[in-house]
Scaffold this motif. Structure first.
Motif, PDB file in Angstrom:
ATOM      1  N   UNK A   5       0.825  -1.213   0.000  1.00 46.44           N
ATOM      2  CA  UNK A   5       0.000   0.000   0.000  1.00 46.44           C
ATOM      3  C   UNK A   5       0.859   1.264   0.000  1.00 46.44           C
ATOM      4  N   UNK A   6       2.080   1.164   0.506  1.00 40.96           N
ATOM      5  CA  UNK A   6       2.962   2.330   0.597  1.00 40.96           C
ATOM      6  C   UNK A   6       3.364   2.843  -0.786  1.00 40.96           C
ATOM      7  N   UNK A   8       1.265   3.058  -3.327  1.00 39.71           N
ATOM      8  CA  UNK A   8       0.090   3.651  -3.987  1.00 39.71           C
ATOM      9  C   UNK A   8       0.308   5.141  -4.192  1.00 39.71           C
ATOM     10  N   UNK A   9      -0.006   5.613  -5.368  1.00 36.36           N
ATOM     11  CA  UNK A   9       0.095   7.045  -5.635  1.00 36.36           C
ATOM     12  C   UNK A   9      -1.210   7.774  -5.320  1.00 36.36           C
ATOM     13  N   UNK A  10      -2.299   7.031  -5.253  1.00 37.36           N
ATOM     14  CA  UNK A  10      -3.610   7.608  -4.928  1.00 37.36           C
ATOM     15  C   UNK A  10      -3.882   7.375  -3.447  1.00 37.36           C
ATOM     16  N   UNK A  11      -3.646   8.393  -2.629  1.00 39.91           N
ATOM     17  CA  UNK A  11      -3.805   8.243  -1.184  1.00 39.91           C
ATOM     18  C   UNK A  11      -5.267   8.202  -0.746  1.00 39.91           C
ATOM     19  N   UNK A  12      -6.179   8.352  -1.697  1.00 38.53           N
ATOM     20  CA  UNK A  12      -7.598   8.228  -1.360  1.00 38.53           C
ATOM     21  C   UNK A  12      -8.158   6.866  -1.776  1.00 38.53           C
ATOM     22  N   UNK A  13      -7.306   6.002  -2.321  1.00 45.61           N
ATOM     23  CA  UNK A  13      -7.772   4.679  -2.756  1.00 45.61           C
ATOM     24  C   UNK A  13      -8.066   3.791  -1.554  1.00 45.61           C
ATOM     25  N   UNK A  14      -8.955   2.833  -1.757  1.00 42.49           N
ATOM     26  CA  UNK A  14      -9.306   1.894  -0.692  1.00 42.49           C
ATOM     27  C   UNK A  14      -8.086   1.102  -0.224  1.00 42.49           C
ATOM     28  N   UNK A  19      -4.362   0.142   4.105  1.00 40.90           N
ATOM     29  CA  UNK A  19      -2.972   0.010   4.537  1.00 40.90           C
ATOM     30  C   UNK A  19      -2.639   0.966   5.664  1.00 40.90           C
ATOM     31  N   UNK A  20      -3.109   2.200   5.573  1.00 37.86           N
ATOM     32  CA  UNK A  20      -2.892   3.190   6.637  1.00 37.86           C
ATOM     33  C   UNK A  20      -3.519   2.687   7.933  1.00 37.86           C
ATOM     34  N   UNK A  21      -4.742   2.217   7.857  1.00 40.52           N
ATOM     35  CA  UNK A  21      -5.427   1.734   9.061  1.00 40.52           C
ATOM     36  C   UNK A  21      -4.710   0.533   9.675  1.00 40.52           C
ATOM     37  N   UNK A  54      -4.774  12.222  14.047  1.00 39.29           N
ATOM     38  CA  UNK A  54      -3.933  13.204  13.353  1.00 39.29           C
ATOM     39  C   UNK A  54      -2.942  12.537  12.406  1.00 39.29           C
ATOM     40  N   UNK A  55      -2.342  11.435  12.843  1.00 38.67           N
ATOM     41  CA  UNK A  55      -1.398  10.710  11.977  1.00 38.67           C
ATOM     42  C   UNK A  55      -2.137  10.170  10.754  1.00 38.67           C
ATOM     43  N   UNK A  56      -3.325   9.624  10.969  1.00 43.60           N
ATOM     44  CA  UNK A  56      -4.124   9.100   9.850  1.00 43.60           C
ATOM     45  C   UNK A  56      -4.416  10.207   8.834  1.00 43.60           C
ATOM     46  N   UNK A  57      -4.830  11.359   9.325  1.00 41.98           N
ATOM     47  CA  UNK A  57      -5.130  12.480   8.436  1.00 41.98           C
ATOM     48  C   UNK A  57      -3.896  12.893   7.640  1.00 41.98           C
ATOM     49  N   UNK A  58      -2.756  13.002   8.306  1.00 47.99           N
ATOM     50  CA  UNK A  58      -1.514  13.374   7.618  1.00 47.99           C
ATOM     51  C   UNK A  58      -1.160  12.348   6.546  1.00 47.99           C
ATOM     52  N   UNK A  59      -1.288  11.060   6.877  1.00 45.34           N
ATOM     53  CA  UNK A  59      -0.934  10.019   5.907  1.00 45.34           C
ATOM     54  C   UNK A  59      -1.848  10.042   4.695  1.00 45.34           C
ATOM     55  N   UNK A  60      -3.120  10.332   4.902  1.00 45.14           N
ATOM     56  CA  UNK A  60      -4.050  10.367   3.771  1.00 45.14           C
ATOM     57  C   UNK A  60      -3.862  11.630   2.940  1.00 45.14           C
ATOM     58  N   UNK A  61      -3.565  12.736   3.578  1.00 53.25           N
ATOM     59  CA  UNK A  61      -3.384  13.993   2.844  1.00 53.25           C
ATOM     60  C   UNK A  61      -1.998  14.070   2.200  1.00 53.25           C
TER      61      UNK A  61
END
Length: 75
Positions: A5-6, A8-14, A19-21, A54-61
């Motif tokens: 998942x790391x 992936x270029x589309x950080x909004x993909x499922x 992977x972030x979760x 906050x970490x989740x938000x940073x990783x997705x953005x």
């Protein structure tokens, strides 16, 4: 643990968000201090600490640091 998942270029993909979760579950289980871990995002580069939300938000953005494949700071 699967780290594909790391790349992936589309950080909004499922795939990326799942992977972030999974990463957050692993990191908070193994290295959480006072409810925080280091931000492994491209913006903070493992310098600042933050909560799970906050970490989740940073990783997705911002995305995760691409060469951070050995999670030295996260278990």
């Amino acid at each position: 643990m699967d780290k594909s998942w790391m790349r992936c270029t589309d950080t909004s993909s499922d795939v990326y968000i799942k992977g972030v979760d999974n990463f957050l579950q692993f990191a908070f289980k193994h290295s959480e201090v006072d409810g925080e871990i280091l931000f492994p995002c491209t913006l903070c580069n493992n310098v600042l600490n933050g909560s799970r939300a906050d970490v989740r938000e940073h990783l997705i953005i911002s995305g995760i640091v691409k060469n951070y494949t050995r999670w030295l700071h996260h278990g």
